[in-house]
Design a protein around this motif. Structure first.
Motif, PDB file in Angstrom:
ATOM      1  N   ARG A 659     -37.566 -29.189 -16.522  1.00  0.00           N
ATOM      2  CA  ARG A 659     -38.463 -29.431 -17.655  1.00  0.00           C
ATOM      3  C   ARG A 659     -38.069 -28.596 -18.877  1.00  0.00           C
ATOM      4  N   GLU A 660     -38.530 -29.058 -20.043  1.00  0.00           N
ATOM      5  CA  GLU A 660     -38.315 -28.425 -21.351  1.00  0.00           C
ATOM      6  C   GLU A 660     -36.871 -28.546 -21.830  1.00  0.00           C
ATOM      7  N   THR A 692     -39.024 -33.774 -11.956  1.00  0.00           N
ATOM      8  CA  THR A 692     -38.753 -32.529 -12.690  1.00  0.00           C
ATOM      9  C   THR A 692     -39.237 -31.313 -11.921  1.00  0.00           C
ATOM     10  N   VAL A 693     -38.620 -30.190 -12.258  1.00  0.00           N
ATOM     11  CA  VAL A 693     -39.051 -28.891 -11.757  1.00  0.00           C
ATOM     12  C   VAL A 693     -39.299 -27.978 -12.945  1.00  0.00           C
ATOM     13  N   ASP A 694     -40.027 -26.911 -12.699  1.00  0.00           N
ATOM     14  CA  ASP A 694     -40.373 -25.974 -13.775  1.00  0.00           C
ATOM     15  C   ASP A 694     -39.129 -25.401 -14.443  1.00  0.00           C
ATOM     16  N   ARG A 700     -41.547 -15.465 -17.603  1.00  0.00           N
ATOM     17  CA  ARG A 700     -42.880 -16.043 -17.417  1.00  0.00           C
ATOM     18  C   ARG A 700     -43.502 -15.688 -16.068  1.00  0.00           C
ATOM     19  N   THR A 701     -42.779 -14.959 -15.253  1.00  0.00           N
ATOM     20  CA  THR A 701     -43.291 -14.659 -13.922  1.00  0.00           C
ATOM     21  C   THR A 701     -42.820 -13.287 -13.471  1.00  0.00           C
ATOM     22  N   TYR A 707     -38.647 -19.713  -8.733  1.00  0.00           N
ATOM     23  CA  TYR A 707     -38.197 -20.969  -9.340  1.00  0.00           C
ATOM     24  C   TYR A 707     -37.224 -21.703  -8.421  1.00  0.00           C
ATOM     25  N   ASP A 710     -39.202 -23.078  -5.412  1.00  0.00           N
ATOM     26  CA  ASP A 710     -39.975 -24.273  -5.763  1.00  0.00           C
ATOM     27  C   ASP A 710     -39.063 -25.480  -5.981  1.00  0.00           C
ATOM     28  N   GLU A 714     -38.923 -29.040  -3.899  1.00  0.00           N
ATOM     29  CA  GLU A 714     -39.017 -30.378  -4.498  1.00  0.00           C
ATOM     30  C   GLU A 714     -37.882 -31.262  -4.007  1.00  0.00           C
TER      31      GLU A 714
END
Length: 950
Positions: A659-660, A692-694, A700-701, A707, A710, A714
């Motif tokens: 993403r982004e 999508t994944v983050d 941010r963490t 990440y 996760d 997915e």
């Protein structure tokens, strides 16, 4: 003679905070914490009752209650008729707002007003052109609201009424101890008053605010004023005095030169048109106001030496005076007229010849686009003299050479200047190879300097020899040029500089004529640099969705290394152009294209050496096995083809993306692009086969490793659901989020998981590849992985359309299930030669090493800057792939601030743009020739912005 002003008001009696609190409670029933605000003549206190602020105003005892009531009624009228925020007074049951206050044996009067939230524009911080225009609109709005206001309390005489400025100065000037300054103020005031007096009878008279200045406008957002306070100088006077007072208050602010200040005139005039007489007297009134301000500050300090408010203001007021008299008043008036759309006619060149026909000169071009200035020759300090000497030698047909009038000279422009260059000649240079006689083009008088004066004109000649001073008739020889002379034709009595800025040049045209016809040359084509006209033309025919940088972009005409030059000769540091990886106008690229195009450029399906050589060289840059090259024209095409290869090879349609991220504009690349900055609907409109994944942004963490966990989860979920990912697509260093490095081990974990289910790893190296990171040639090297397919573009062609996909033979052969592939221009002879030349330059000039060394230096300087300016919260990235990130104190992205910072940076000569989903990160991806000097210029401009505002 103006009406006499008897005495300037004396300072008010002192009132303590406790006493102010008792007055507020006793008269208005308001209690709370009290703090004082500064003022020259009155007393102002803010009362906070725990919920809201109110303003207790105690007027100078010399101010009668009738004037204060008029101010209250005017405020109510402004609030009723406009959307301008204005503090309304507490009104008693009897309809009045004023109550008497005994103070030190005198009676003053008090009012309680609303306190407008927001910030005034006080001080010398930066004012943007938008803020300047807004204050002009506010002044016009207030004047329109008070157009029919008629109150006896507004009929008053005070030192700030510009009708009485000369009388006020008679009282104030004796307080100016500095004799030189006192004399200067007298001269400025006398010249200004003479100009005003000539048209005073034609000036409209009405009630105005009288002090609508930066101190008395309030901004809700801290940048654009939307409210007006303090009607203490309300009075009936010349209407144009309102705008003169407003204009003068802008001139001490950082970033507000005269050409910016008059944008307030344009904004005012658009709402409330100024009559011709007002246009003529406006700038003289600005100068007059400046003189009164300086003299008044000296008077206040002489009677009240401890007045810190007046002492601080004096420094600002001295800057106002300097700016107000920085141009001759007629020229400043022409600047005003131009802003109002009423420019004067250009000064005409009389008929006649200064030299005989046999000496008619050839022309030399010093313009922004001059071929003589290619390859950075314009940066040589001796460029003008060298080119003139060479041109004189080459022009065998002419015994003289002349430069062009009124055209910005690139030779007078310099990099790293935060202000516009004075590069527009208000005359021309004449260089001769033999003695050339000068003959009078009209009857006149020759001065000892060589100037010819007559008919209200001055033919100014610097460098003449053999001058015959005295009367001269048309056609008579009065001087000679032996080598080099500078010649201008100006209105007599106006001090005209040799050069001016492009923005000021139109204001000089009624006072400076084109001397070209005196030499038998055609009139000069006066350069306008009209970016607004060109933008309008662009928007008529270029689809609006094809966006451009900046709301009011300059016209770019030339590039060299990491510099760009606009049509006015303004030089910018290009800090964002990762397309031109090896710098603008590199001579190797220019010659490679010229030579190859002179030989062959054709469809890439023909057989020629360049494509094979270039493909081999690309393959050699990648790990073993990645040796099959597809050549295309862009990054979008490269990523699109990479994904199609993945789908063809795996037979698995589904794609996992991060993403982004932005990957391109084709159907397939748009489907996997999830940056809401590029497409606000990206997440809602992607097809069902895109997952999508983050975005793996470590900051941010507290646990960046999550990440990868996760993302792998997915991958497993998709496989378990019967839709395994045929490809995992990611930028190898996170570009759209601002040059953020992926967490350690991230790509290794996700690549392994995807491959375990039959998928392939696709590395988007479109922006980050080709040595930009400095420490690594490819971004995937930073992660210690090897992808299955690599997509690259941007840097490959240095602005020439060129992209590539590099993969294994097995994957490449899989494409045959889809048919065959070709790109007509991808890998054409010219494209292949360009690609080869770019790699040659990166290697031979050590540009990857430069990215490591200078990029690290730039990052360190930015981090140090962030330690002093908390808004700059982090500096992401490596080499020339950096992302300075702006975050507010409350932790939210500073989106609006970043946009404004980029605009201010451009005005300071540095080109930069926002990036990221929140558009709060600077996209620092300059050409890889970026130098330490350019890095310093970037940081110094940013420091000025963070210090003085945006």
């Amino acid at each position: 003679m103006p009406e006499t002003v008897s005495l300037v008001q004396s300072p008010p009696p002192e009132v303590s905070l406790d006493e102010a609190g008792r007055i507020a409670g006793g008269l208005f029933g308001v209690t709370g914490a009290v703090r004082s605000l500064g003022s020259n003549q009155d007393l102002n206190f803010v009362i906070h009752d725990g919920h809201v602020d109110r303003l207790l105003k105690i007027a100078n005892p010399a101010t009668p209650a009738t004037e204060l009531e008029a101010q209250s009624r005017a405020a109510a009228l402004i609030a009723e008729r406009t959307d301008v925020r204005v503090p309304l007074p507490h009104v008693f049951a009897d309809g009045t707002s004023v109550r008497p206050v005994p103070l030190g044996g005198e009676t003053a009067h008090a009012r309680l007003l609303d306190f407008l939230p927001g910030r005034t524009l006080s001080g010398n911080r930066y004012l943007s052109p938008a803020a300047v225009r807004a204050i002009g609109r506010l002044a016009a709005s207030v004047d329109l609201a008070l157009a029919d206001f008629d109150d006896p309390g507004a009929d008053r005489v005070n030192q700030w009424d510009l009708r009485h400025a000369m009388s006020a100065l008679e009282t104030l000037l004796p307080s100016v101890a500095d004799e030189v300054l006192r004399a200067r103020l007298s001269v400025v005031a006398a010249e200004a008053w003479a100009a005003v007096s000539a048209r005073a009878a034609e000036l409209p008279v009405k009630v105005i605010h009288g002090d609508l200045t930066d101190d008395n406008v309030v901004s809700s957002d801290g940048r654009i004023p939307d409210g007006v306070i303090d009607l203490g100088d309300l009075g009936r006077t010349w209407r144009v005095g309102e705008l003169a007072i407003t204009l003068s208050s802008l001139l001490h602010h950082d970033g507000v030169d005269l050409t910016t200040a008059v944008e307030a005139v344009a904004a005012y005039h658009a709402l409330l048109p100024l009559v011709d007489a007002e246009l003529d007297v406006l700038w003289p009134l600005v100068a007059l106001r400046a003189a009164v301000l300086v003299a008044s500050a000296h008077h206040v300090l002489s009677t009240d030496p401890g007045n810190e408010y007046a002492a601080e203001n004096l420094a600002h007021e001295e800057l106002i005076l300097e700016a107000a008299v920085s141009l001759p008043m007629p020229v400043a008036t022409e600047l005003v007229r131009g802003a109002a759309g009423e420019p004067g006619a250009a000064l005409a060149t009389p008929s006649g010849r200064l030299i005989r026909r046999r000496y008619t000169p050839g022309l030399v071009d010093f313009s922004v686009t001059s071929p003589s200035l290619d390859e950075g020759w314009w940066l040589d300090e001796d460029a003008e003299a060298s080119i003139l000497r060479a041109a004189k030698a080459e022009h065998s047909f002419a015994s003289s050479i002349a430069t062009r009038f009124g055209e910005p000279r690139l030779t007078r422009s310099r990099p790293y200047a935060q202000e516009a260059p004075e590069n527009v000649p208000l005359g021309l240079d004449l260089v001769v190879s033999e003695h050339v006689p000068l003959q009078a083009p009209w009857d006149g008088v020759v001065e000892a300097s060589g100037d010819l004066v007559g008919n209200g004109l001055r033919l100014r000649i610097m460098g003449a020899t053999g001058v015959a001073a005295g009367p001269v008739r048309e056609g008579e020889v009065f001087a000679r040029v032996a080598d080099h002379a500078t010649i201008s034709l100006v209105a007599d009595g106006i001090a005209v500089p040799t050069f001016t800025t492009a923005a000021l040049a139109p204001a000089w045209r009624p006072f400076v004529a084109d001397p070209s016809p005196l030499f038998g040359l055609p009139p000069a084509m006066i350069h306008s640099g009209d970016a607004a006209w060109l933008l309008e033309k662009r928007e008529q025919h270029v689809a609006e969705v094809q966006e451009h940088y900046f709301t009011d972009p300059p016209i770019m005409e030339r590039g060299w290394r990491e510099l760009l030059v606009d049509a006015d000769g303004r030089v910018y540091v290009d800090a964002l152009n990762n397309v031109t990886s090896i710098g603008h106008a590199h001579p190797w690229i220019v010659e490679a294209i010229r030579r190859q195009w002179s030989l062959l450029n054709t469809n890439s399906r023909f057989h020629y050496p360049a494509i094979a050589d270039f493909a081999e060289r690309l393959a050699d840059l990648l790990p073993d096995g990645l040796d099959q090259v597809f050549l295309v024209n862009s990054g979008s095409e490269a990523v699109d083809l990479a994904l199609r290869l993945a789908q063809a090879h795996t037979g698995q349609r589904d794609i996992l993306a991060v993403r982004e991220a932005y990957h391109g504009w084709t159907y397939l690349t748009d489907a996997v692009s999830t940056s809401v900055a590029d497409n606000p609907n990206a997440l809602e409109t992607r097809p069902e086969w895109v997952h999508t994944v983050d975005a793996p942004v470590s900051s941010r963490t507290d646990d960046p490793s999550r990440y990868a966990v996760d993302a792998v989860a997915e991958v497993e979920r998709l496989a378990a659901g019967g839709t395994p990912a045929g490809a995992f697509l990611a930028e190898t260093l996170y570009g759209n989020a601002g040059g953020v490095a992926l967490p350690d081990g991230y790509l290794d974990a996700v690549y392994t998981a995807v491959r375990a289910h039959g998928g392939v790893a696709v590395a988007d190296e479109v922006q980050v590849g080709y040595g930009r990171l400095g420490h690594w040639f490819w971004g995937f090297e930073q992660q210690g992985v090897v992808p299955d397919i690599v997509a690259v573009a941007k840097a490959m062609g240095n602005g020439h359309p060129l992209g590539a996909v590099i993969t294994t033979r097995e994957i490449a052969e899989s494409y045959r299930t889809q048919g065959y592939f070709f790109s007509s221009a991808g890998g054409s002879p010219v494209s292949s030669v360009v690609g080869h030349a770019v790699l040659d330059i990166i290697e031979s000039e050590g540009l990857q090493e430069n990215a490591a060394v200078v990029g690290t230096y730039l990052k360190e300087r930015l981090e140090e800057l962030g330690s002093r300016h908390p808004l700059l919260a982090a500096v992401n990235g490596f080499g020339f792939y950096l992302g300075p990130e702006f975050v507010r104190e409350n932790g939210t992205p500073a989106t609006e601030e970043t946009a404004a910072i980029c605009d201010r940076m451009r005005r300071l000569g540095v080109l930069i743009q926002p990036t990221g989903d929140h558009q709060n990160i600077l996209k620092v991806k300059p050409p890889m020739v970026f130098s330490r000097a350019s890095a310093d210029a970037f940081v110094e401009a940013l420091e000025r912005v963070l210090t003085t505002g945006w």
